[in-house]
Design a protein around this motif. Sequence first.
Motif, mmCIF file in Angstrom:
data_model
loop_
_atom_site.group_PDB
_atom_site.id
_atom_site.type_symbol
_atom_site.label_atom_id
_atom_site.label_comp_id
_atom_site.label_asym_id
_atom_site.label_seq_id
_atom_site.Cartn_x
_atom_site.Cartn_y
_atom_site.Cartn_z
ATOM 1 N N ARG A 26 0.757 -1.168 0.047
ATOM 2 C CA ARG A 26 -0.081 -0.140 -0.131
ATOM 3 C C ARG A 26 0.727 1.227 -0.003
ATOM 4 N N VAL A 27 1.797 1.336 0.796
ATOM 5 C CA VAL A 27 2.617 2.602 0.962
ATOM 6 C C VAL A 27 3.470 2.612 -0.358
ATOM 7 N N ILE A 28 4.071 1.611 -0.773
ATOM 8 C CA ILE A 28 4.835 1.838 -1.803
ATOM 9 C C ILE A 28 3.832 2.137 -3.325
ATOM 10 N N GLY A 29 2.672 1.797 -3.329
ATOM 11 C CA GLY A 29 1.652 2.242 -4.391
ATOM 12 C C GLY A 29 1.788 3.925 -4.259
ATOM 13 N N LEU A 30 1.298 4.095 -2.967
ATOM 14 C CA LEU A 30 1.154 5.433 -2.516
ATOM 15 C C LEU A 30 2.490 6.437 -3.045
ATOM 16 N N MET A 31 3.505 5.850 -2.790
ATOM 17 C CA MET A 31 4.821 6.647 -3.259
ATOM 18 C C MET A 31 5.066 6.858 -4.800
ATOM 19 N N GLY A 32 4.399 6.001 -5.485
ATOM 20 C CA GLY A 32 4.317 5.999 -6.865
ATOM 21 C C GLY A 32 3.451 6.761 -7.563
ATOM 22 N N GLN A 33 2.452 7.230 -6.791
ATOM 23 C CA GLN A 33 1.508 8.287 -7.373
ATOM 24 C C GLN A 33 2.053 9.564 -7.492
ATOM 25 N N GLN A 34 1.266 10.424 -8.389
ATOM 26 C CA GLN A 34 1.293 11.905 -8.639
ATOM 27 C C GLN A 34 0.980 12.671 -7.378
ATOM 28 N N ILE A 35 1.692 13.628 -7.072
ATOM 29 C CA ILE A 35 1.354 14.454 -5.837
ATOM 30 C C ILE A 35 0.059 14.876 -5.830
ATOM 31 N N GLU A 36 -0.394 15.368 -6.827
ATOM 32 C CA GLU A 36 -1.856 15.948 -6.880
ATOM 33 C C GLU A 36 -2.869 14.939 -6.632
ATOM 34 N N LYS A 37 -2.585 13.596 -7.365
ATOM 35 C CA LYS A 37 -3.587 12.472 -6.961
ATOM 36 C C LYS A 37 -3.542 12.020 -5.325
ATOM 37 N N LEU A 38 -2.530 12.082 -4.693
ATOM 38 C CA LEU A 38 -2.380 11.882 -3.136
ATOM 39 C C LEU A 38 -3.147 12.960 -2.627
ATOM 40 N N ILE A 39 -2.880 14.169 -2.901
ATOM 41 C CA ILE A 39 -3.845 15.344 -2.334
ATOM 42 C C ILE A 39 -5.100 15.254 -2.626
ATOM 43 N N GLU A 40 -5.510 14.806 -3.642
ATOM 44 C CA GLU A 40 -7.300 14.670 -3.964
ATOM 45 C C GLU A 40 -7.413 13.498 -3.076
ATOM 46 N N ASP A 41 -6.875 12.272 -3.093
ATOM 47 C CA ASP A 41 -7.530 11.322 -2.470
ATOM 48 C C ASP A 41 -7.368 11.528 -0.975
ATOM 49 N N PHE A 42 -6.311 12.336 -0.427
ATOM 50 C CA PHE A 42 -6.431 12.576 1.173
ATOM 51 C C PHE A 42 -7.492 13.394 1.349
ATOM 52 N N THR A 43 -8.013 14.406 0.510
ATOM 53 C CA THR A 43 -8.890 15.481 0.590
ATOM 54 C C THR A 43 -10.346 14.424 0.704
ATOM 55 N N ILE A 44 -10.402 13.565 -0.128
ATOM 56 C CA ILE A 44 -11.650 12.956 -0.300
ATOM 57 C C ILE A 44 -11.778 12.005 0.843
ATOM 58 N N LEU A 45 -10.760 11.052 1.384
ATOM 59 C CA LEU A 45 -10.793 10.204 2.630
ATOM 60 C C LEU A 45 -11.075 11.162 3.828
ATOM 61 N N PHE A 46 -10.178 12.354 3.939
ATOM 62 C CA PHE A 46 -10.617 13.082 4.923
ATOM 63 C C PHE A 46 -12.062 13.490 5.326
ATOM 64 N N CYS A 47 -12.507 13.933 4.230
ATOM 65 C CA CYS A 47 -13.918 14.387 4.181
ATOM 66 C C CYS A 47 -14.838 13.405 4.617
ATOM 67 N N GLU A 48 -14.477 12.105 3.977
ATOM 68 C CA GLU A 48 -15.372 10.897 4.279
ATOM 69 C C GLU A 48 -15.323 10.483 5.562
ATOM 70 N N THR A 49 -14.203 10.603 6.100
ATOM 71 C CA THR A 49 -14.126 10.048 7.663
ATOM 72 C C THR A 49 -14.292 11.006 8.610
ATOM 73 N N SER A 50 -14.472 12.265 8.388
ATOM 74 C CA SER A 50 -14.883 13.411 9.126
ATOM 75 C C SER A 50 -16.296 13.693 9.084
#
Length: 91
Positions: A26-50
Amino acid sequence: MVLLAGGSSPVFYHSDHQMIEEDFDRVIGLMGQQIEKLIEDFTILFCETSGIGVGGTCQKADPSTILRVLCHMNDRTANQFLKKYFQLAKR
């Protein structure tokens, strides 16, 4: 190194193998993604969990894992994101 020397109890059992392998993948997969995609995924997941819930599809990772990856990326976009929303500056 973290696996073998870190934490309060650096002991693992043979049965932990599968779980540890999945975490690495999972972590290695995340490290290979584009930064913009990581930020987008983080924002979506953060909003969903909050409870804000914006919808969307993200990989199977939790917001804290994505945030940790962003914190360790040597990238200007990641650094600006962390400064803006978390007041976390690179050293």
